[in-house]
Structures are given as structure tokens and as C-alpha cells.
Write a protein that holds these residues in place. Structure first.
Motif, mmCIF file in Angstrom:
data_model
loop_
_atom_site.group_PDB
_atom_site.id
_atom_site.type_symbol
_atom_site.label_atom_id
_atom_site.label_comp_id
_atom_site.label_asym_id
_atom_site.label_seq_id
_atom_site.Cartn_x
_atom_site.Cartn_y
_atom_site.Cartn_z
ATOM 1 N N GLN A 176 -60.920 -69.357 45.855
ATOM 2 C CA GLN A 176 -60.576 -68.880 44.516
ATOM 3 C C GLN A 176 -61.182 -67.487 44.346
ATOM 4 O O GLN A 176 -62.303 -67.234 44.782
ATOM 5 C CB GLN A 176 -61.147 -69.840 43.479
ATOM 6 N N TYR A 177 -60.453 -66.584 43.671
ATOM 7 C CA TYR A 177 -60.896 -65.187 43.593
ATOM 8 C C TYR A 177 -60.469 -64.569 42.275
ATOM 9 O O TYR A 177 -59.336 -64.749 41.826
ATOM 10 C CB TYR A 177 -60.281 -64.423 44.756
ATOM 11 N N GLU A 178 -61.399 -63.864 41.646
ATOM 12 C CA GLU A 178 -61.053 -63.058 40.472
ATOM 13 C C GLU A 178 -61.893 -61.788 40.503
ATOM 14 O O GLU A 178 -63.114 -61.848 40.361
ATOM 15 C CB GLU A 178 -61.309 -63.842 39.168
ATOM 16 N N PRO A 179 -61.251 -60.636 40.670
ATOM 17 C CA PRO A 179 -62.032 -59.399 40.798
ATOM 18 C C PRO A 179 -62.592 -58.927 39.456
ATOM 19 O O PRO A 179 -62.023 -59.201 38.397
ATOM 20 C CB PRO A 179 -61.014 -58.394 41.352
ATOM 21 N N LYS A 180 -63.697 -58.225 39.505
ATOM 22 C CA LYS A 180 -64.331 -57.575 38.339
ATOM 23 C C LYS A 180 -64.384 -58.495 37.119
ATOM 24 O O LYS A 180 -63.874 -58.162 36.051
ATOM 25 C CB LYS A 180 -63.586 -56.284 38.000
ATOM 26 N N VAL A 181 -65.015 -59.638 37.307
ATOM 27 C CA VAL A 181 -64.973 -60.663 36.266
ATOM 28 C C VAL A 181 -66.094 -60.520 35.247
ATOM 29 O O VAL A 181 -65.961 -60.964 34.105
ATOM 30 C CB VAL A 181 -64.981 -62.064 36.920
ATOM 31 N N ALA A 182 -67.233 -59.900 35.660
ATOM 32 C CA ALA A 182 -68.391 -59.855 34.748
ATOM 33 C C ALA A 182 -69.288 -58.678 35.073
ATOM 34 O O ALA A 182 -69.317 -58.183 36.206
ATOM 35 C CB ALA A 182 -69.176 -61.162 34.849
ATOM 36 N N TYR A 183 -70.046 -58.237 34.060
ATOM 37 C CA TYR A 183 -71.069 -57.208 34.252
ATOM 38 C C TYR A 183 -72.387 -57.874 34.662
ATOM 39 O O TYR A 183 -72.733 -58.945 34.162
ATOM 40 C CB TYR A 183 -71.352 -56.488 32.934
ATOM 41 N N SER A 184 -73.145 -57.174 35.508
ATOM 42 C CA SER A 184 -74.528 -57.635 35.723
ATOM 43 C C SER A 184 -75.434 -57.008 34.669
ATOM 44 O O SER A 184 -76.571 -57.410 34.514
ATOM 45 C CB SER A 184 -74.999 -57.289 37.135
ATOM 46 N N ASN A 185 -74.921 -56.020 33.960
ATOM 47 C CA ASN A 185 -75.655 -55.445 32.825
ATOM 48 C C ASN A 185 -74.665 -55.229 31.682
ATOM 49 O O ASN A 185 -73.963 -54.220 31.627
ATOM 50 C CB ASN A 185 -76.315 -54.127 33.236
ATOM 51 N N VAL A 186 -74.602 -56.187 30.804
ATOM 52 C CA VAL A 186 -73.604 -56.150 29.725
ATOM 53 C C VAL A 186 -73.907 -55.019 28.743
ATOM 54 O O VAL A 186 -73.011 -54.294 28.310
ATOM 55 C CB VAL A 186 -73.549 -57.506 28.984
ATOM 56 N N ALA A 187 -75.185 -54.842 28.410
ATOM 57 C CA ALA A 187 -75.566 -53.827 27.431
ATOM 58 C C ALA A 187 -75.132 -52.433 27.912
ATOM 59 O O ALA A 187 -74.595 -51.636 27.147
ATOM 60 C CB ALA A 187 -77.074 -53.861 27.197
ATOM 61 N N ALA A 188 -75.348 -52.175 29.207
ATOM 62 C CA ALA A 188 -75.009 -50.854 29.747
ATOM 63 C C ALA A 188 -73.572 -50.775 30.236
ATOM 64 O O ALA A 188 -73.114 -49.718 30.638
ATOM 65 C CB ALA A 188 -75.965 -50.515 30.893
#
Lengths: 380, 380, 380
Positions: free
Chosen positions: A216-228
Motif C-alpha cells: 500500500q502506498y500514498e505519497p506525501k501523506v503527512a508533515y514531520s513538522n506540522v507547525a513549520a
């Protein structure tokens, strides 16, 4: 429930079913002034109405509601306040059965990843499916389109899907809006498993040996730094699974099944301000389960056991936490799956214990606990 | 709605019903700049879909949804913003009818306390049941297991249940996670009332004189000081009720019914920081109601009245508040209970009036008000 | 779905239907770090179960649920977090068909204002109804009572309703609790349109030319200064609409329809602290739409276009904003409206663009965008 036919030549058919799993839970901790006293609870694990329709041979419909009542007993502990009740349409899928080797599903339905999640909710081998098998950012269902089919005398099955994955969101919370892609295949070496849904046990009616795997694959799914808004991380997961069931005359039926699964979010949890969905129960993790059952030859009684070992990126503020889960129990099939009583004793064991603080200031206690559940299942 | 049979020998049966109570409410206050102007509202009091099934003689099923739309008119006043709509499964119960003297109910259903709450929602004598009869920490339904039966030619009925009561919660909000226990019994001196549900009127089809009583208990249900986690208080309630209905040929049918009920939470409300569920409309309280009806002999018109007197530990920031409620009205049964128009004029009168401040800083005004409701009931 | 008859002489009938509109949406902006990247989404536009019943000739029932799943793609942009799912009873109406010229509807159903809103949700001409047509303080349905009928050989239709309008609320949020009053009339010069619901296209089965108009009024509906509880403003709206559909043998079917609508809230938006419901998408506004279609004679393919022009009192912090909306697409009717594929490309164009700050401190960006939607409709 009843099947009602309609239309010219009774081409249409609609069946209405109620499916309930009512549970009494006794857990050895979680309440009392220090949260060390026994917690007792009555609740539904599943409480569903299903409409199953077909029109001719080519098109069928499956619509199912789910009502999750207020609950405070969860996988890792007991809440101080119960959750809000939630009534939803869980499944709403149109299936075009164009050929045994080419079927199309459109709508909301189970994604094609782990065998465990694809096993029918009312036909698991143990009390329930694994508590740790859910993919990130979705529940057990997703929305989109799947193509699947059986080939070579139903010995092989393939499945491809394109689904929503993480719900579309603006750049404040997610780096990109992408679909999620899954492929799964299995080989059934004895009797075929040629449906979209698997079963956790065939109650000795089939001889099955199936080996499967999925990605299963989904690219660019989340930030490791949401604030920035930095650290664009991909989601990638893979799994391998096996299922064996064999009835022996006058001896009973043996069932053994296991899987390994690895859900990667590219170490997003190591970021300065990771998306909360990349950690916790459905965040980055890997692990395996093994479950087995023995059904008596002349009595509708099935004994079962399950063992699981999981490693979580972060769980209850603890990094690289490991969880062992072991359970034993029995199913008594009064009227097959339509009226079934199940009892299960389960142990949840953590590698690191104690009270840990999180970056959000919360203090959460992690402590081993045991749970005994008695369940009445009714499919009407 | 229709009854559909299915299965071998048509052993299974499923009925689908819609049940709606649509109301136009006119209250003489609650809106306008000073909240002294008339408030008008259209809304559903009940809006339900019910599935009633049976399989053979021994097992039956009752599943009912309830949709509570946005509403701002409540028992004590008018909200500044409407509540959120809420769709739930209200009832989901499997009934095993093992013997007339021994039946078992499992799931979510009405607990066995007051007769008033156990009277069918669509068959009350007055517009609705008492507004003040609900037990603490639950709604009109609870989850668990009940055993009940009729003995001695259905003259006596007993009921015992073990149910969730307050939802399980950790020590931050509740001193203990315990089940709630209820026992109820009645004696029917004329025609028997041998079902699980009572009716508010039999429309002259039965001669009934029933005396009943019940007790309910849940230990360590709430803190009298939540912040300090001290003051572990038990819940204990008892009630006595009577029902009389007698049709006289060419004269019409007389109905008289009444009850006393006392819901004790061990004076938790006197604590420094009592659990908010121990006060208010469904907290510690006691009171009684008396209701009566007269149905004409040759016209499906039933006149009714109701009087209630309640004392609340704390209501709208007022300690030891007393409330009198009086109402008169009429039912017109176009097609029995299936199509009925009801009108009721109700007066809510408070002993102590004025605007009181609460420990949470809120100011709430308590003022007498009158409400006129016209209702159309449809059971389809 | 099936029709089931019941009762004496099969006088009762109940039909159960599922209605789904599943969409794949591709929008050219709204996600990515700067919200300039493509947004993709699978979701249901409509996901409904309907019960349609009748008992004899005089009384019928229509009850319909709607499940709105989590969604983040909205009319004006993309949310940073998806909305909560919401399951509701959308319609629950009893209809008394006393005479062709005198019918009564009671319950929750579509109010009698714009033709566009009264067109069946599953039978629009374009992908969906206008995105800008909803009246203030309500959704597409309201609760109350309507009287309507057809006169002079069904050439003329009148409709009057009294409904809730803004939900009753105390003086803190609304100046008064009043009902909302609507009157609507139309003249059908060719084939009659004599039902309560209109259709967006009759697929060439009818020759229709209908001119209609409506007015709606609710006094003292909102404050122009909520904090000060001053500025009691009335709601008043009017609309004019026309519909023309004409099939020509071997040439195909032409459909043209348009409307103007003006929703006035007495300039409440100019107040110091206006009620937030008086501004935005469903606040004070006026505008018009024109839509047209051409259905091929020998292929179930219908090409369509739509153009709209609206002026809003305040939209995304911009006063007197103008929006142009244009779309083109096609319907392919595999099994009529029961299985239909629709594609539509829509452009949303704003007169004033840029990022504007609101009195609540929010900054909202307004930017043109384009959306391509593929929809599968199933009525089962």
C-alpha cells in the motif's frame, strides 16, 4: 433477514439483515480512585443494519450502517469520559461482476491490504480481528475504486485499488492531497477463496491453504513538522499472510493463520512536531500475529488462541514501545454464526511501563492489563 | 409497515415500522430580547424506524433508531443555540422467550424501574410520559441483561436486571465502575398485563388494575467532590405505582394512574464539588404524578389531565427547588394509535423564582411558563 | 428497491430504496504547502436510504436518511480538517392527498421557494443543483406544514407553507421566535407539472413550459448587532423561474431553465456585530442561473451547461463580492436515472481576489478555481 425480490422476472433482490455483537467486558484495572480497580461494562462491539441487493447477475449493492454507542473502554485503557455516540454508513458499495477475472467495486468498502481486515467482521476465528492491524489515516474502510478477479481455476486472486487514503485537506495540515494505491494477491492451494471477503474460519466446511501478500502506498501523506509545514513524508506498507484450515473426519477442524505487517511513515515521528496521525495505535508500526483454532467434531464448540507482537513508533508518549498481546477463548455456535456465544481472556503487555509525559503536557500511565469478554452474536 | 416472512416453514418474520410524533409548540416565554416573548416551534418529539423480528417461538428481535433533530425548547426553558442533531440506535434487544415465567432480554432496552418509563412511547395517556421520571446517568434505555416472567395465571410479574448504569469511566470522573441492579414486580388484579412493555391506555379494550413497585441500586456511582476525588456516593431509588382502566358500556372508559418515585444519591449535591450528574433534572429528586383520562363511548376522543409534584436537590442553581406541573388535553384517535392528533396545555410552576448564579459563574433565570402543544402521531 | 404490500386488501405499500451519488473530484488548487496544488477526493455527494409508503389513496409517507461523510472540499475552498460525519433523517413527511386541488404535507420536507431546490436531487439537468440557492438559516428542508394543489386542468399550481425557518432560540441569539411563511405558484402551459417535486429533466418524455414564482418571509429573524441585542431584521426573499423542455423526433431533446432569486436580510450585514448567518454563502445575496441541455435522439447521452451570477453581502471577509460560476458536462444514462454517469467541469470565478482579514481575526484567501467531477449515480 428476509430476501425480497422485485422488478421484471424478479431480477432484483434485496435482503435486510441486523448484525449485533453485544459484549460484557471485565477488565482488571482502569477505574477506581487510582485506576487500579476492576472495570465492568456492557456495550455493543458491532450494531449494524445491512442491505444487500442485486439486480441481475452483473450488479450488486452492499449498504451497511454502524452505530458505535458511547464507550470508554478502549484498546489501551479506560477513558475518563465516554466517547460520543456515532452512527455512520460503514459500507456503501456497488459491485459490477463483469467476469470472474474482472470485477469492479465502487464506493465505500474495505481496502485491499491485510487479510485480517478483509475477514468478515462476524466470522473471525477469535473474538475479533487484531486490535493493531488498522492502516494510518483511515478506519477499516476507505472510499474509491477496486478492480479484482480470480484466475487459473480460482487458484490465484489479484486486487488493485485506488482510494482516498488520508482525507483531502489544505496545506495547513497535509503536504499534498493524493490518492492511496494498494495491490494484493493470493494463491489458494486447496479449495479456492474467491470472494472479496475472507473468513476467519469456515467451520470445517472447506479445506483451505492460502498464502497472500499486499502493498500500500500514498505519497506525501503527512508533515514531520506540522507547525513549520516541512518534512513531507510518504506512507508505505506491506504485509504477508497465510491461512490454513483443515477438517479431519471424527477428529475436528484445525485452523492456523498468521501475518506480518509493516506500516512505514518514513520516520515522521522523529520530526520536531510530527502529525499526530503518524504516531499512536495507527501510526508507524510493525508486527505479527498468529492465531489457531480447534473445532470439535460433534459439538459446535471451537477453542482458539492468538498471539501478537507489535512495535510502535510512539504509544502513550513512549517511543519505540513494544506490545505483546495474548488471548485464549472459545466460540459456541448455537445456530452457526447467526447465534454465537464467545468468551475470550486477553492479556495486553507493554515492554516499557510507567507514567510518561508528552509534548502536549499530558501524563499517560502505561500498565499491563487483562480483559475478559463474553459476547453474544446475533445475525438476523 | 409490512410483515415479511422468510426461512424454512416461514419461521422467520420481520416487520418494518416508521413512528413519528410531529409537534407544533407554542410557549408563552423564552424568546425575544428579554426572553419574555412567545416561542413557537415545529419539531419531531419522536422520529423512529423500527425493525421487529422473530425466528420461531423462542427468539425475537427489536431494533429501533431514533433521530433527535436540532432543538432548543427543553423541559425548563429555551436554549440560545439549538442542540446538535443526534441519530442513534435506541433499542437493540434480543429476547429469548423460554417460558411464560422465564424470559431473557439481552442488549439495549428500557430498564425495569418506573411504570411510566416502561409505558410504550406511542401509547401514553397524556401527550407524553412524565418529564421528570428519568433515572440518573442513563436515558430511558440502558444496556445489559434482564430476566422476567409472569406467574400464577399472569397475575404477578417479576423483573430483574443487571445493566450498565453510569457508563464505565476512569477514576478521574467516577469512584468505581459498577453495574446497576433493578428489581420490579407487579400484581394485575383484573386482566393481566403480561408483556415487557406497559401501555398508558388500552383504549377501553381491557379492564386493568395493576399495582407495582421497583428498586434500583448502583454502588459508588459518583463523587461529591470530583476535584478531590472524594465522597464516594451510592445511587438508590424506589418507586410505587398504580394503574386502573375500566370501560363501561355506553358510558366510556375511565383511566387513572399514579406513582411516587424517589431517586437518592446520598446527598452528593451537598459536597464541595459534586458530580454535575447528581444535580439537575435527572439528579437527586423525589416526587409523584397522577394522571387520568376519560374516553367517550362512541367517538375516538379521550380527554386527559395530569398533575405532578417534584422536589429537586438542585435545579438551575436553586437548592431544594420544588416544581409543580399540571396539564390538560385530548387525544383524537383517527386510526387508533396509528394516526392520532393530541393537544395538551401544560403549566410548569416553580416554588422559588428569579435569577440565580451557579458555582460555574452562570446566571440562570427560573420563571413559570405555559406550553401548548399540538401533535400528529403516525405509526406506519 | 422492492415494493411490499400489506394490510387488508393490500391497502398498504412500502418501498425501500437506496440512492447513492459517488464522486471523484479533482480541483486545481486547495492543497499543498501553499494551497496551490491539485486536490483529489473520493466521496459521496448523496448517500441515502428512503422509505416510501402509502396507505390507501389518501395518505402517503416519505422518510429518507442522509449520511454526509467526512469532507473537506467545499463550495468555496478546501478545509484544513475534514468535517465530522453526520447521519440525519432528511425527510419525514406525511402527505394527505385530499383532493387534486388540496393536499396537505406535515413534517420535514422541502420548503416551497425556488424551483431549483424543489427539483429532485437525483434528477437535476446538470451535475447538481445550483450551489448558491439555499435560503438563510435552513438547509434544503424545513419543518412544518404545507397546503398545495393543482387547479384548472393542472395548468396552475399553488403552494402555501408555514415552517420553522430559523430554529427557535432565546433572546441571546435571536430577536424573536417566528415561523417562516412561503407562497409559490406556477403555470404549466404545455404538459402539466402537477407533483410536489419538480424534475431537472424529463429525458424527453414530456413537453413542458412552466413559469413560476415565490415569496418567503420571516419577521425579526436576526440581530444586526448580536452583542448589543439590537437591530431586529426581517428576512424577505422572492424568486422567478422558468423551465422549458421539448423533445423533437429524431432531433433530440432541448432543455432550458433559469431563475432569479433575491434573499434580503434588511442589510443586517452592515451592523456593528451582525449575526453570522446573515452573511456568507447563505446570507444576504441575489443572483441568477441559466442552464441548458441537449439529449441525443438515439443514445442516452445528454450534454449540458450552466451559468450563474451572484452577489453576496459578504463572502470570505469580502463585502459585496460577486461570483460567476460556469460549468459544462454530460450525463450518460445507462439505466435511466437508476444507473447514471455524469462528468462536469466547473469554474468558480470571484470578482475581488486576495487574502482578506475578518473581524474575528481570520485571514481567508479568495482565488479562482476549477473543479472536475466524475459521478456514478445508483438508485436501487
Amino acid at each position: 433477514g428476509p430476501q425480497i425480490t422485485f422488478g421484471p422476472d424478479d431480477k432484483g433482490v434485496l435482503q435486510i439483515d441486523y448484525k449485533g455483537q453485544f459484549q460484557m467486558t471485565v477488565r482488571d484495572s482502569g477505574s477506581g480512585t487510582n485506576n487500579d480497580d476492576t472495570t465492568t461494562n456492557f456495550n455493543f462491539r458491532r450494531n449494524r443494519l445491512a442491505l444487500m441487493g442485486a439486480y441481475g447477475d452483473m450488479m450488486s449493492l452492499y449498504v451497511q450502517t454502524e452505530f458505535v454507542d458511547q464507550t470508554s473502554i478502549n484498546t489501551l485503557g479506560v477513558n475518563s469520559t465516554p466517547t460520543n455516540p456515532e452512527f455512520t454508513i460503514l459500507d456503501a458499495v456497488v459491485r459490477f461482476n463483469l467476469h470472474d477475472a474482472f470485477n469492479v467495486n465502487v464506493g465505500k468498502f474495505k481496502y485491499n491490504f491485510s487479510r485480517e481486515n478483509l475477514e468478515a467482521c462476524e466470522m473471525p476465528l477469535t473474538l475479533d480481528r487484531s486490535l493493531f492491524i488498522r492502516a494510518p489515516f483511515v478506519t477499516t474502510r476507505d472510499m474509491g475504486l477496486a478492480v479484482w478477479g480470480n484466475v487459473y481455476k480460482d487458484m490465484f486472486q489479484y486486487r488493485l485499488d485506488v482510494m482516498e487514503g488520508r482525507k483531502a485537506a489544505s496545506g495547513e495540515s497535509a503536504p499534498k492531497s493524493n490518492f492511496r494505491y494498494t495491490m494484493r494477491a493470493h494463491a489458494s492451494l486447496l479449495d479456492p477463496e474467491n470472494d472479496y471477503g475472507y473468513k476467519g474460519t469456515y467451520l470445517g466446511k472447506k479445506k483451505v491453504l492460502t498464502i497472500g501478500g499486499a502493498m500500500q502506498y500514498e505519497p506525501k501523506v503527512a508533515y514531520s513538522n506540522v507547525a513549520a509545514k516541512t518534512g513531507e513524508k510518504d506512507y508505505y506498507a506491506w504485509t504477508l499472510d497465510g491461512f490454513f484450515e483443515y477438517p479431519v473426519k471424527d477428529m475436528g477442524t484445525i485452523t492456523v493463520s498468521g501475518a506480518y505487517a509493516n506500516y512505514k511513515l518514513d520516520n515522521a515521528y522523529l520530526g520536531a512536531n510530527p502529525d499526530t496521525n503518524t504516531i499512536g495505535l495507527n501510526g508507524e508500526k510493525n508486527g505479527w500475529y498468529l492465531k489457531g483454532g480447534y473445532m470439535l467434531p460433534n459439538l459446535p464448540l471451537q477453542l482458539f488462541g492468538r498471539y501478537e507482537k507489535w512495535k510502535f513508533a510512539q504509544l502513550n508518549n513512549i517511543y519505540d514501545q513494544r506490545v505483546d498481546w495474548a488471548g485464549v477463548g472459545a466460540n459456541y455456535y448455537i445456530w452457526g454464526q447467526n447465534l454465537k456465544v464467545t468468551m475470550e481472556y486477553g492479556m495486553t503487555m507493554f515492554d516499557k511501563k510507567g507514567t510518561y509525559s508528552g509534548p502536549d503536557g499530558t501524563n499517560v500511565r502505561t500498565k499491563d492489563f487483562n480483559t475478559f469478554i463474553t459476547q453474544l452474536q446475533v445475525i438476523f
